[in-house]
Design an enzyme around this catalytic site. Structure first.
Site, PDB file in Angstrom:
ATOM      1  N   ASN A  10       0.860  -1.185   0.000  1.00  0.00           N
ATOM      2  CA  ASN A  10       0.000   0.000   0.000  1.00  0.00           C
ATOM      3  C   ASN A  10       0.901   1.242   0.000  1.00  0.00           C
ATOM      4  OD1 ASN A  10      -1.421   2.289   1.065  1.00  0.00           O
ATOM      5  ND2 ASN A  10      -3.070   0.927   1.677  1.00  0.00           N
ATOM      6  N   HIS A  13       0.977   6.305   1.647  1.00  0.00           N
ATOM      7  CA  HIS A  13       1.780   7.266   2.403  1.00  0.00           C
ATOM      8  C   HIS A  13       2.810   7.988   1.548  1.00  0.00           C
ATOM      9  CE1 HIS A  13      -0.319   6.406   5.882  1.00  0.00           C
ATOM     10  NE2 HIS A  13       0.524   5.643   6.543  1.00  0.00           N
ATOM     11  N   HIS A  46      -5.602   3.604  -1.914  1.00  0.00           N
ATOM     12  CA  HIS A  46      -6.952   3.895  -1.397  1.00  0.00           C
ATOM     13  C   HIS A  46      -7.350   5.280  -1.886  1.00  0.00           C
ATOM     14  CE1 HIS A  46      -9.713   3.956   2.434  1.00  0.00           C
ATOM     15  NE2 HIS A  46     -10.351   4.319   1.335  1.00  0.00           N
ATOM     16  N   ARG A  48      -9.558   7.818  -1.281  1.00  0.00           N
ATOM     17  CA  ARG A  48     -10.534   8.220  -0.263  1.00  0.00           C
ATOM     18  C   ARG A  48     -11.426   9.322  -0.796  1.00  0.00           C
ATOM     19  NH1 ARG A  48      -9.185   6.425   5.132  1.00  0.00           N
ATOM     20  NH2 ARG A  48     -10.877   7.783   5.734  1.00  0.00           N
ATOM     21  N   ARG A  52      -7.301  12.651   0.595  1.00  0.00           N
ATOM     22  CA  ARG A  52      -6.217  13.148   1.451  1.00  0.00           C
ATOM     23  C   ARG A  52      -4.830  12.707   0.983  1.00  0.00           C
ATOM     24  NH1 ARG A  52      -7.275   9.802   6.996  1.00  0.00           N
ATOM     25  NH2 ARG A  52      -9.353  10.682   6.717  1.00  0.00           N
ATOM     26  N   GLU A  73      -8.468   0.279  -3.202  1.00  0.00           N
ATOM     27  CA  GLU A  73      -9.328   0.305  -2.009  1.00  0.00           C
ATOM     28  C   GLU A  73     -10.271   1.473  -2.127  1.00  0.00           C
ATOM     29  OE1 GLU A  73      -7.520   0.768   1.815  1.00  0.00           O
ATOM     30  OE2 GLU A  73      -6.167  -0.869   1.381  1.00  0.00           O
ATOM     31  N   THR A 103      -7.194   6.157   9.591  1.00  0.00           N
ATOM     32  CA  THR A 103      -7.091   5.092   8.595  1.00  0.00           C
ATOM     33  C   THR A 103      -8.366   4.258   8.725  1.00  0.00           C
ATOM     34  OG1 THR A 103      -5.764   3.213   7.846  1.00  0.00           O
ATOM     35  CG2 THR A 103      -5.785   3.615  10.216  1.00  0.00           C
ATOM     36  N   THR A 104      -8.532   3.256   7.850  1.00  0.00           N
ATOM     37  CA  THR A 104      -9.748   2.443   7.910  1.00  0.00           C
ATOM     38  C   THR A 104      -9.850   1.800   9.296  1.00  0.00           C
ATOM     39  OG1 THR A 104      -9.188   1.908   5.640  1.00  0.00           O
ATOM     40  CG2 THR A 104     -11.083   0.768   6.583  1.00  0.00           C
ATOM     41  N   GLU A 154     -10.802  -9.656   2.525  1.00  0.00           N
ATOM     42  CA  GLU A 154      -9.563  -9.245   3.188  1.00  0.00           C
ATOM     43  C   GLU A 154      -9.888  -9.151   4.666  1.00  0.00           C
ATOM     44  OE1 GLU A 154      -7.091  -6.167   1.543  1.00  0.00           O
ATOM     45  OE2 GLU A 154      -6.457  -5.533   3.540  1.00  0.00           O
ATOM     46  N   HIS A 194      -3.836  -4.645   7.461  1.00  0.00           N
ATOM     47  CA  HIS A 194      -3.974  -3.583   8.454  1.00  0.00           C
ATOM     48  C   HIS A 194      -3.085  -3.821   9.658  1.00  0.00           C
ATOM     49  CE1 HIS A 194      -5.762   0.061   9.820  1.00  0.00           C
ATOM     50  NE2 HIS A 194      -6.426   0.102   8.685  1.00  0.00           N
TER      51      HIS A 194
HETATM   52  N1  PXP Z   1      -5.915  -3.157   3.905  1.00  0.00           N
HETATM   53  C1  PXP Z   1      -6.868  -2.209   4.029  1.00  0.00           C
HETATM   54  C2  PXP Z   1      -8.253  -2.558   3.613  1.00  0.00           C
HETATM   55  C3  PXP Z   1      -6.560  -0.918   4.480  1.00  0.00           C
HETATM   56  O1  PXP Z   1      -7.532   0.007   4.595  1.00  0.00           O
HETATM   57  C4  PXP Z   1      -5.215  -0.613   4.797  1.00  0.00           C
HETATM   58  C5  PXP Z   1      -4.853   0.774   5.199  1.00  0.00           C
HETATM   59  O2  PXP Z   1      -5.084   1.655   4.142  1.00  0.00           O
HETATM   60  C6  PXP Z   1      -4.258  -1.635   4.648  1.00  0.00           C
HETATM   61  C7  PXP Z   1      -4.635  -2.893   4.215  1.00  0.00           C
HETATM   62  C8  PXP Z   1      -2.821  -1.390   4.976  1.00  0.00           C
HETATM   63  O3  PXP Z   1      -2.705  -1.189   6.361  1.00  0.00           O
HETATM   64  P1  PXP Z   1      -1.351  -0.673   6.952  1.00  0.00           P
HETATM   65  O4  PXP Z   1      -1.071   0.661   6.323  1.00  0.00           O
HETATM   66  O5  PXP Z   1      -1.626  -0.581   8.417  1.00  0.00           O
HETATM   67  O6  PXP Z   1      -0.301  -1.684   6.613  1.00  0.00           O
END
Ligand code: PXP
Length: 243
Positions: A10, A13, A46, A48, A52, A73, A103-104, A154, A194
Site C-alpha cells: 500500500n 503514504h 486507497h 478516499r 487526502r 481500495e 485510517t480504515t 480481506e 492492516h
Molecule cells: N488493507 C486495508 C483494507 C486498508 O484500509 C489498509 C490501510 O489503508 C491496509 C490494508 C494497509 O494497512 P497498513 O497501512 O496498516 O499496513
C-alpha cells in the site's frame, strides 16, 4: 522464486508525503516501480472520498503505467465506483470509510448493507475487476460476503495488531484463524491487511489459507530509515560538487 504468500504494498503514504507539501514528488508511480523491482506482487492504493493522499490522477496513471496489478481500495460511494468502472483495476477492495478517521477503522457491515454491496460487487465484477470485501472475521459477515458473489475477503488484522494485552491479542488471532477456515470453506480467497509489521508478521502467518498480505504503513515507515542515510549522503555529495 515464487513467494509463499503474495505481498501487496500500500503506497498511500508516498502520496501523503507529496500532498503535505503540494509538490509533484515523491511520485507514487516511482514507488510502485521500486516495489515491483523488489518483488512485490501488487500495489494497493486507497482513493478516499476526501482525497487526502491518493488523487484521481494517481489512479489513472497507476492503472495504465504500473508494472504490477492495482488493488483499488475504496468506499462503496457512487462517485468512486464510477472511477473504478472506468479504470478497471485488477482488484477492488471495498472498505468502510469515515471522514475523521486516521485510517480504515473497522470491517464492512456486509449484513447491514447487503443489498447495496451486492449490487456494487456485481457491477465491478461484471466489469472485469476482482472484488474483495474488507471484513472482521465474523461468521455471519463472511456468509454474507460469499452471498454477494465476491470472490475474496480481506480479513481486518488491525484489531489483533493493535492489541496491547497479550490475552486479547491471542483471542483476536484465534478469531482470525477460525474466520479464515470458515471463509475458505465458503470458497473465498483470503487476504489480510492492516497494522502488519515485521514484528507481528510471524503471528499473522499462522492464519490458514492466506493468499495476499496488504501492507503499507510499516513498509513506508521502514523505507524512511532504510533510505535516509543514502539521501543525506547524496545531498552532501551534490553540495561538494561545487568545490
Ligand atoms: N488493507 C486495508 C483494507 C486498508 O484500509 C489498509 C490501510 O489503508 C491496509 C490494508 C494497509 O494497512 P497498513 O497501512 O496498516 O499496513
Amino acid at each position: 522464486m515464487k513467494n509463499l504468500h503474495k505481498l501487496g504494498v500500500n503506497i498511500d503514504h508516498v502520496a501523503t508525503l507529496r500532498q503535505a507539501r503540494g509538490t509533484d514528488y515523491p511520485d507514487p508511480i516511482e514507488a510502485a516501480k521500486i516495489c515491483a523491482k523488489a518483488g512485490a506482487d501488487s500495489i494497493t492504493i486507497h482513493l478516499r472520498e476526501d482525497r487526502r493522499h491518493i488523487q484521481d490522477s494517481d489512479v489513472y496513471r497507476l492503472t495504465t503505467d504500473c508494472p504490477l496489478p492495482i488493488n483499488l481500495e475504496m468506499a462503496n460511494a457512487e462517485e468512486i465506483v464510477q472511477i473504478a468502472l472506468e479504470v478497471k483495476p485488477a482488484e477492488v477492495c471495498l472498505v468502510p470509510e469515515k471522514r475523521q478517521e486516521l485510517t480504515t477503522e473497522g470491517g464492512l457491515d456486509v449484513v447491514g448493507n447487503f443489498q447495496t454491496l451486492e449490487k456494487t460487487v456485481q457491477r465491478l465484477q461484471n466489469n472485469g475487476s476482482i472484488v474483495s470485501l474488507f471484513v472482521d472475521p465474523d461468521k455471519k459477515t463472511l456468509e454474507s460476503c460469499a452471498k454477494t458473489g465476491a470472490k475474496v475477503v480481506e480479513l481486518h488484522t488491525g484489531t489483533f495488531c493493535d492489541a496491547t494485552d497479550p490475552e486479547q491479542a491471542n483471542a483476536h488471532l484465534k478469531k482470525l484463524s477460525t474466520g479464515a477456515e470458515y471463509a475458505h470453506a465458503l470458497g473465498l480467497q483470503i487476504n489480510a491487511g492492516h497494522g502488519i509489521h515485521i514484528g507481528n508478521l510471524f503471528h499473522i502467518l499462522t492464519i490458514p489459507h492466506l493468499d495476499t498480505l496488504n501492507i503499507g504503513h510499516s513498509i513506508v515507515a521502514r523505507a524512511v530509515f532504510q533510505g535516509l542515510e543514502n539521501a543525506v549522503r547524496e545531498m552532501i555529495q551534490a553540495i561538494n560538487q561545487k568545490r
